[in-house]
Each structure stands twice: as structure tokens, then as C-alpha cells.
Design an enzyme around this catalytic site. Sequence first.
Site: not given
Length: 315
Positions: A25, A217, A248
Site C-alpha cells: 500500500d 487511513h 489508493c
Amino acid sequence: MEATLLTWETMLPKWVEIIEVGPRDGFQILPDFIDTADKIRVIESLIQAGIRRMEVTSFVHPKAVPQMRDAAEVVRGIKRNGCQCFAMTPNLKGAERAIEAGADMLNLIVSASESHNRSNVRMSVDESLAGFPAALELAKQAGISVRASIATVFGCPFEGDVPIERVLYVGRRLVEMGCVELNLCDTTGMANPRQVTRVARRALQEFDSIGIAMHFHDTRGAGAANLLAAVQNGVISFEASFGGLGGCPFAPGATGNVCTEDMVHMLHEMGIDTGIDLPALLATVHEAERVFGMTFPGQVIKAGCCCDLHPSPTE
């Protein structure tokens, strides 16, 4: 006041698992390609610091996420030393590649909201779900387990609120297929602690036979508060990203994950063990900053630990 304190204390676990996702990520959002050897070096350093589960890469099309084009080389090159190194796989082809490379576990990905799933993997939610049984069967034949991450659980940047029943529907489908863990993701940092409390309680009640993890997040500064709300309501596994990297690529405005070292520091200060060597973790983050030539958004690497006392100023 004393009764309230007792209630607070009894709500906290003795141990929380931190699952590192920075190599997937975190790296995927960086514009410049990171050398494969440097990726492996960072991953192995995180393992040495005590990380025992880590998402090390994703097997996606290299045109969609160029940073992950060396996924197979990364998986093959890691010295595990007891760490379960898993990979994100959005479809059967990704699962095949991950298994061939030697991933220890698969992490399927699907969104709770239609528009985000179409943005992320170019399929409807049901189309994604329909493709997963073949991946699970392949994993079963290879003798490895499968978990699943559900994106946009706490809100979608295109649709807004995502009903909890929608999340539970997707979760039930995944559990029925054989997934051993559900990872509930606040993909773009839209969650708040009250909402996290509701989702945590429903998820733990609905899926009491499998593992539940959460992924926050810090897009709007509520990451630590959301993690704490989940801890207080029974969730003890969380994904985090070293340095606070992440975001993302398919969601507008998405910024970094909750920061691994910041969350470990907070939990340790609260008397909650993670099994992670915080000084070793901080050394890894500082070295990664040097190698990548950038300053990470994490706070503890800037301010130091609470126990790092300073000389008293002379009068």
C-alpha cells in the site's frame, strides 16, 4: 471517576497485532520505481524489527500499478524468518502468479461500493465475487489460506455512505467461499470512531468464527482515534504502513495509512504489547527515508518517543 477508569482498563487487550502493508500500500503510491533489492531490504528489516505478518506486494497488471511489476521477484527474494508474507490478488490470474512465486497467503480485494470496485478493478462487486472461488480452489490445492480485504467499508468517495448491510453481504459471500479473515478497510479515510464502533461490533458478532482485521487511513486525521475505537470494541488486528506511506491510486485525495511506528508507539505507551521492537522499527524507517530520498509523514520519527527525555534547560 474510579469506576470509569476501571471500565476503560477492562476494555483494552494486552496484545494487538500490527500487520505491515507498507511494501504494498505504501510503495504503490510512490511515483518513482523502487529497486527490487531495496524493497527486499526494507521488508527484511521490518521482519527483523518484529513484524510477523506483512503484505509484501500485489499481483496486478503492471500498467495499472507500475510499482508492482517486480512482484514475483520480491516474493521469491524475501528471507521470511517466521514472517507470513502475503500478496494482494484481485483476480484468478493474480492468484496464479502469487502462488507460483511462493506467497504464503493470498489477500483478495473487493469493494463494498459498486463505483469504487469498478474504478479499482473494472468489474462490478458481484463480478469480482464470482471470480474468487476459482482462486480459493487454487490456493487450497497449493495448501495456502486466503483472506479478503473489503474496501470502502466506512464510506465511498463516489457514493458517500456505504450501508453496513452491504458490507455484511459482501463479507458473508467471502466467508462462504472459505476466506479465513476479513479485513475491513477505510480506504479513503472517511471513518469516525462512532462509526467504527458500530461496524466492529456488527462484524465481530456476524463473523465470530473467523479473524477480523481493520485498515485505517489518516486522510482526515482520525486514523489513531479510529484504531483505538476498534481496539476498545474487540478488534485486535490492524494493518498499518511504515512511515505513514500509502493511499489508493484509484480514489481521489487518498493519503497515507495509519503509520506503523506511530501506532506501535501509542499502543506501547498504553501498555498494549505488539511484539515489535520500536527502536529497530524506527531505525528501519529512518534508513528507508535515506534510501528513498524522501521525508515520510509519520510523527514519531520526527518527534521521537515519549521516553526520549531531554536535558532540562539551565536557568
